[in-house]
Design a protein around this motif. Structure first.
Motif, PDB file in Angstrom:
ATOM      1  N   PHE A   1      14.436  -3.729   4.656  1.00  0.00           N
ATOM      2  CA  PHE A   1      14.011  -2.443   5.195  1.00  0.00           C
ATOM      3  C   PHE A   1      15.184  -1.791   5.899  1.00  0.00           C
ATOM      4  N   THR A   2      15.117  -0.462   6.035  1.00  0.00           N
ATOM      5  CA  THR A   2      16.138   0.269   6.783  1.00  0.00           C
ATOM      6  C   THR A   2      15.538   0.739   8.100  1.00  0.00           C
ATOM      7  N   ALA A   3      16.396   1.043   9.057  1.00  0.00           N
ATOM      8  CA  ALA A   3      15.922   1.542  10.351  1.00  0.00           C
ATOM      9  C   ALA A   3      15.177   2.862  10.176  1.00  0.00           C
ATOM     10  N   ALA A   4      15.656   3.709   9.276  1.00  0.00           N
ATOM     11  CA  ALA A   4      14.994   4.994   9.025  1.00  0.00           C
ATOM     12  C   ALA A   4      13.601   4.768   8.435  1.00  0.00           C
ATOM     13  N   GLY A   5      13.463   3.793   7.547  1.00  0.00           N
ATOM     14  CA  GLY A   5      12.163   3.486   6.962  1.00  0.00           C
ATOM     15  C   GLY A   5      11.174   2.986   8.002  1.00  0.00           C
ATOM     16  N   LEU A   6      11.662   2.188   8.949  1.00  0.00           N
ATOM     17  CA  LEU A   6      10.799   1.695  10.023  1.00  0.00           C
ATOM     18  C   LEU A   6      10.357   2.839  10.932  1.00  0.00           C
ATOM     19  N   GLN A   7      11.268   3.771  11.221  1.00  0.00           N
ATOM     20  CA  GLN A   7      10.922   4.918  12.056  1.00  0.00           C
ATOM     21  C   GLN A   7       9.886   5.805  11.370  1.00  0.00           C
ATOM     22  N   GLU A   8      10.003   5.975  10.057  1.00  0.00           N
ATOM     23  CA  GLU A   8       9.020   6.765   9.313  1.00  0.00           C
ATOM     24  C   GLU A   8       7.651   6.094   9.376  1.00  0.00           C
ATOM     25  N   TYR A   9       7.619   4.769   9.256  1.00  0.00           N
ATOM     26  CA  TYR A   9       6.354   4.034   9.314  1.00  0.00           C
ATOM     27  C   TYR A   9       5.713   4.193  10.689  1.00  0.00           C
ATOM     28  N   ILE A  10       6.512   4.107  11.737  1.00  0.00           N
ATOM     29  CA  ILE A  10       5.991   4.278  13.100  1.00  0.00           C
ATOM     30  C   ILE A  10       5.419   5.686  13.256  1.00  0.00           C
TER      31      ILE A  10
ATOM     32  N   LYS B   1       4.178   7.616  10.910  1.00  0.00           N
ATOM     33  CA  LYS B   1       2.946   7.738  10.133  1.00  0.00           C
ATOM     34  C   LYS B   1       1.770   7.084  10.852  1.00  0.00           C
ATOM     35  N   CYS B   2       2.029   5.980  11.538  1.00  0.00           N
ATOM     36  CA  CYS B   2       0.955   5.201  12.144  1.00  0.00           C
ATOM     37  C   CYS B   2       0.647   5.612  13.578  1.00  0.00           C
ATOM     38  N   THR B   3       1.381   6.567  14.113  1.00  0.00           N
ATOM     39  CA  THR B   3       1.148   7.018  15.472  1.00  0.00           C
ATOM     40  C   THR B   3       0.150   8.166  15.449  1.00  0.00           C
TER      41      THR B   3
ATOM     42  N   ASN C   1       0.809  -1.219   0.000  1.00  0.00           N
ATOM     43  CA  ASN C   1       0.000   0.000   0.000  1.00  0.00           C
ATOM     44  C   ASN C   1       0.841   1.268   0.000  1.00  0.00           C
ATOM     45  N   GLY C   2       2.158   1.122   0.048  1.00  0.00           N
ATOM     46  CA  GLY C   2       3.045   2.272  -0.011  1.00  0.00           C
ATOM     47  C   GLY C   2       3.221   2.997   1.305  1.00  0.00           C
ATOM     48  N   LEU C   3       2.895   2.342   2.419  1.00  0.00           N
ATOM     49  CA  LEU C   3       3.022   2.992   3.723  1.00  0.00           C
ATOM     50  C   LEU C   3       4.432   2.909   4.286  1.00  0.00           C
TER      51      LEU C   3
END
Length: 76
Positions: free
Chosen positions: A43-52, A54-56, A27-29
């Motif tokens: 995945f990268t750590a920065a990408g995971l932080q961005e996802y968190i 967005k979802c917070t 879905n591109g999240l």
């Protein structure tokens, strides 16, 4: 170059299932790295932080009464 994180490790870090992680990716999240089409996904750590981030969502205060009526007094 950053350390790349596998799908399984990323799902454990985020506390979600691999299926949920794949759905977010499709879905591109969440951003990901894939060197070859139909190859392994990382995945990268920065990408995971961005996802968190967005979802917070921020907690909303509790709405009081939507009407002007007073609640009934406690009847026994």
């Amino acid at each position: 170059m950053e350390k790349l994180i596998t799908r399984k490790e990323a799902a454990e870090i985020l506390g979600i299932s691999i299926a949920t992680l794949d759905a977010a990716r499709n879905n591109g999240l969440i951003s990901y790295v894939q060197y070859v089409q139909n190859g392994c996904v990382y995945f990268t750590a920065a990408g995971l932080q961005e996802y968190i981030a967005k979802c917070t969502h921020r907690a909303k205060p509790v709405e009081r009464s939507a009407t002007y009526r007073k609640p009934r007094s406690g009847r026994s």
